[in-house]
Design a protein around this motif. Structure first.
Motif, PDB file in Angstrom:
ATOM      1  N   VAL A   1      55.540 107.263  19.681  1.00 19.93           N
ATOM      2  CA  VAL A   1      56.908 107.729  19.897  1.00 19.93           C
ATOM      3  C   VAL A   1      57.529 108.169  18.572  1.00 19.93           C
ATOM      4  O   VAL A   1      58.191 109.205  18.494  1.00 19.93           O
ATOM      5  CB  VAL A   1      57.754 106.618  20.558  1.00 19.93           C
ATOM      6  N   PHE A   2      57.298 107.388  17.540  1.00 22.85           N
ATOM      7  CA  PHE A   2      57.836 107.710  16.217  1.00 22.85           C
ATOM      8  C   PHE A   2      57.247 109.017  15.679  1.00 22.85           C
ATOM      9  O   PHE A   2      57.965 109.871  15.170  1.00 22.85           O
ATOM     10  CB  PHE A   2      57.575 106.552  15.250  1.00 22.85           C
ATOM     11  N   SER A   3      55.937 109.192  15.813  1.00 27.90           N
ATOM     12  CA  SER A   3      55.308 110.431  15.328  1.00 27.90           C
ATOM     13  C   SER A   3      55.745 111.631  16.164  1.00 27.90           C
ATOM     14  O   SER A   3      55.885 112.743  15.632  1.00 27.90           O
ATOM     15  CB  SER A   3      53.789 110.294  15.319  1.00 27.90           C
ATOM     16  N   ASP A   4      55.998 111.423  17.460  1.00 30.26           N
ATOM     17  CA  ASP A   4      56.498 112.502  18.297  1.00 30.26           C
ATOM     18  C   ASP A   4      57.906 112.918  17.859  1.00 30.26           C
ATOM     19  O   ASP A   4      58.223 114.108  17.815  1.00 30.26           O
ATOM     20  CB  ASP A   4      56.516 112.068  19.765  1.00 30.26           C
ATOM     21  N   LEU A   5      58.726 111.959  17.503  1.00 36.95           N
ATOM     22  CA  LEU A   5      60.070 112.258  17.029  1.00 36.95           C
ATOM     23  C   LEU A   5      60.028 113.041  15.708  1.00 36.95           C
ATOM     24  O   LEU A   5      60.776 114.005  15.521  1.00 36.95           O
ATOM     25  CB  LEU A   5      60.860 110.960  16.839  1.00 36.95           C
TER      26      LEU A   5
ATOM     27  N   ARG B   1      65.388 118.804  26.545  1.00 35.29           N
ATOM     28  CA  ARG B   1      65.147 118.660  27.983  1.00 35.29           C
ATOM     29  C   ARG B   1      64.420 117.366  28.327  1.00 35.29           C
ATOM     30  O   ARG B   1      64.439 116.923  29.467  1.00 35.29           O
ATOM     31  CB  ARG B   1      64.299 119.822  28.498  1.00 35.29           C
ATOM     32  N   TYR B   2      63.773 116.781  27.350  1.00 37.96           N
ATOM     33  CA  TYR B   2      62.938 115.611  27.600  1.00 37.96           C
ATOM     34  C   TYR B   2      63.471 114.418  26.832  1.00 37.96           C
ATOM     35  O   TYR B   2      63.929 114.534  25.697  1.00 37.96           O
ATOM     36  CB  TYR B   2      61.486 115.904  27.193  1.00 37.96           C
ATOM     37  N   GLU B   3      63.386 113.264  27.470  1.00 38.86           N
ATOM     38  CA  GLU B   3      63.868 112.039  26.834  1.00 38.86           C
ATOM     39  C   GLU B   3      62.727 111.349  26.102  1.00 38.86           C
ATOM     40  O   GLU B   3      61.567 111.441  26.487  1.00 38.86           O
ATOM     41  CB  GLU B   3      64.429 111.091  27.893  1.00 38.86           C
ATOM     42  N   LEU B   4      63.086 110.626  25.086  1.00 40.26           N
ATOM     43  CA  LEU B   4      62.107 109.830  24.350  1.00 40.26           C
ATOM     44  C   LEU B   4      61.925 108.482  25.042  1.00 40.26           C
ATOM     45  O   LEU B   4      62.822 107.991  25.722  1.00 40.26           O
ATOM     46  CB  LEU B   4      62.581 109.586  22.917  1.00 40.26           C
TER      47      LEU B   4
ATOM     48  N   ALA C   1      55.889 122.133  29.366  1.00 41.36           N
ATOM     49  CA  ALA C   1      56.379 120.750  29.293  1.00 41.36           C
ATOM     50  C   ALA C   1      56.067 120.174  27.910  1.00 41.36           C
ATOM     51  O   ALA C   1      55.102 120.551  27.284  1.00 41.36           O
ATOM     52  CB  ALA C   1      55.702 119.903  30.353  1.00 41.36           C
ATOM     53  N   ALA C   2      56.903 119.253  27.498  1.00 36.44           N
ATOM     54  CA  ALA C   2      56.717 118.632  26.197  1.00 36.44           C
ATOM     55  C   ALA C   2      55.701 117.535  26.256  1.00 36.44           C
ATOM     56  O   ALA C   2      55.536 116.854  27.189  1.00 36.44           O
ATOM     57  CB  ALA C   2      58.029 118.084  25.667  1.00 36.44           C
TER      58      ALA C   2
END
Length: 156
Positions: free
Chosen positions: A101-105, A90-93, A155-156
């Motif tokens: 961002v990398f650790s979230d992925l 549902r959420y975009e990177l 929410a993420a």
């Protein structure tokens, strides 16, 4: 219509010599003496039969109820995996590649993969244990890996 010369190539001189027969204990009609190779083959056969019996015993241990329970728990883990994947889809990177961002992925990927990994690891690591022990760890995984953000709509 075979010629005697044709038959010569199929045998050795002295094939009919009784002194070349295998040694027999106890006289005529007794079994030939066993060699080390015969003993090794028998030991290998016994080991193979033992492994086959163990495999049959292990497959027979799972009753119909246990198989249905494993199927239901496997379905729950599959739903958990789908729930995590839907929640994160549902959420975009962010476009920029930063450490955050990398650790979230990585965290998202591990959250999606956690349920099937737990299920497979539990099945593999509890093969030689009691069936109750296996179900205990599968139920613990069901309680720990619930995709709460998907269920409560966070929410993420």
């Amino acid at each position: 219509m075979s010629d005697a010369r044709d038959e010569e190539g199929l045998g050795w001189a002295g094939d009919d010599d009784p002194t070349l027969a295998p040694e027999v204990r106890g006289g005529p009609g007794a079994a030939p003496r066993r060699t080390v190779l015969d003993e090794a083959e028998d030991a290998e056969d016994r080991a193979a039969e033992h492994e086959l019996e163990e495999a049959e015993r292990a497959s027979a241990q799972l009753s119909s109820v246990a198989l249905i329970g494993l199927g239901v728990l496997g379905g729950v883990y599959l739903l958990y995996t789908i729930g995590w994947a839907v929640f994160f889809s549902r959420y975009e990177l962010a476009i920029d590649v930063t450490f955050g961002v990398f650790s979230d992925l990585i965290a998202r990927t591990l959250a999606i993969a956690a349920a099937p990994l737990w299920f497979v690891a539990t099945l593999l690591l509890t093969q030689r244990r009691d069936l109750r022990y296996r179900f205990l760890w599968l139920v613990i995984g069901v309680l720990v890996l619930v995709p709460w953000p998907f269920l409560i709509g966070g929410a993420a």
